[in-house]
Design a protein around this motif. Sequence first.
Motif, PDB file in Angstrom:
ATOM      1  N   LEU A  11       0.814  -1.216   0.000  1.00 15.09           N
ATOM      2  CA  LEU A  11       0.000   0.000   0.000  1.00 15.09           C
ATOM      3  C   LEU A  11       0.850   1.270   0.000  1.00 15.09           C
ATOM      4  O   LEU A  11       0.584   2.200  -0.764  1.00 15.09           O
ATOM      5  CB  LEU A  11      -0.926   0.010   1.217  1.00 15.09           C
ATOM      6  CG  LEU A  11      -1.663   1.319   1.485  1.00 15.09           C
ATOM      7  CD1 LEU A  11      -2.682   1.587   0.392  1.00 15.09           C
ATOM      8  CD2 LEU A  11      -2.306   1.313   2.837  1.00 15.09           C
ATOM      9  N   LEU A  12       1.875   1.311   0.822  1.00  9.49           N
ATOM     10  CA  LEU A  12       2.678   2.536   0.936  1.00  9.49           C
ATOM     11  C   LEU A  12       3.437   2.841  -0.346  1.00  9.49           C
ATOM     12  O   LEU A  12       3.582   4.003  -0.725  1.00  9.49           O
ATOM     13  CB  LEU A  12       3.651   2.419   2.102  1.00  9.49           C
ATOM     14  CG  LEU A  12       2.996   2.274   3.460  1.00  9.49           C
ATOM     15  CD1 LEU A  12       4.046   2.114   4.537  1.00  9.49           C
ATOM     16  CD2 LEU A  12       2.082   3.428   3.755  1.00  9.49           C
ATOM     17  N   LEU A  50       2.281  12.056   9.505  1.00  8.21           N
ATOM     18  CA  LEU A  50       0.925  12.140  10.033  1.00  8.21           C
ATOM     19  C   LEU A  50      -0.035  11.219   9.274  1.00  8.21           C
ATOM     20  O   LEU A  50      -0.940  10.631   9.866  1.00  8.21           O
ATOM     21  CB  LEU A  50       0.429  13.591   9.978  1.00  8.21           C
ATOM     22  CG  LEU A  50       1.162  14.549  10.911  1.00  8.21           C
ATOM     23  CD1 LEU A  50       0.728  15.986  10.644  1.00  8.21           C
ATOM     24  CD2 LEU A  50       0.924  14.172  12.363  1.00  8.21           C
ATOM     25  N   LEU A  51       0.179  11.090   7.975  1.00  4.34           N
ATOM     26  CA  LEU A  51      -0.640  10.186   7.171  1.00  4.34           C
ATOM     27  C   LEU A  51      -0.429   8.739   7.610  1.00  4.34           C
ATOM     28  O   LEU A  51      -1.387   7.984   7.786  1.00  4.34           O
ATOM     29  CB  LEU A  51      -0.305  10.349   5.684  1.00  4.34           C
ATOM     30  CG  LEU A  51      -1.106   9.524   4.704  1.00  4.34           C
ATOM     31  CD1 LEU A  51      -2.585   9.870   4.790  1.00  4.34           C
ATOM     32  CD2 LEU A  51      -0.591   9.747   3.290  1.00  4.34           C
ATOM     33  N   PHE A  56      -2.210   3.742  10.225  1.00  2.65           N
ATOM     34  CA  PHE A  56      -1.815   2.576  10.990  1.00  2.65           C
ATOM     35  C   PHE A  56      -2.054   2.666  12.500  1.00  2.65           C
ATOM     36  O   PHE A  56      -1.674   1.766  13.233  1.00  2.65           O
ATOM     37  CB  PHE A  56      -0.345   2.252  10.726  1.00  2.65           C
ATOM     38  CG  PHE A  56      -0.105   1.801   9.313  1.00  2.65           C
ATOM     39  CD1 PHE A  56      -0.588   0.587   8.869  1.00  2.65           C
ATOM     40  CD2 PHE A  56       0.566   2.616   8.424  1.00  2.65           C
ATOM     41  CE1 PHE A  56      -0.374   0.183   7.564  1.00  2.65           C
ATOM     42  CE2 PHE A  56       0.774   2.213   7.117  1.00  2.65           C
ATOM     43  CZ  PHE A  56       0.301   0.994   6.682  1.00  2.65           C
ATOM     44  N   SER A  57      -2.671   3.738  12.971  1.00  3.18           N
ATOM     45  CA  SER A  57      -2.962   3.841  14.408  1.00  3.18           C
ATOM     46  C   SER A  57      -4.135   2.953  14.765  1.00  3.18           C
ATOM     47  O   SER A  57      -5.144   2.953  14.069  1.00  3.18           O
ATOM     48  CB  SER A  57      -3.301   5.281  14.785  1.00  3.18           C
ATOM     49  OG  SER A  57      -2.175   6.075  14.736  1.00  3.18           O
TER      50      SER A  57
END
Length: 59
Positions: A11-12, A50-51, A56-57
């Motif tokens: 994804l990243l 931040l993204l 992922f948080s």
Amino acid sequence: MYNLIVPKDKLLRQLNKQVDFSFVYEELRANYCLDHGRNIIDPVRMFKYLLLKAIFSPT
């Protein structure tokens, strides 16, 4: 090295390929002075952090 570790379908990797993060510079132009004060952390780098944190948080 990055290409060996991170799979192409991750994804990243896809996100980095599809999104042009240069819009961050334009949005923050009035808030950053390039020749006065301390060195800044690149705004795009901070935005990506931040993204990642948002994606992922745990909720």
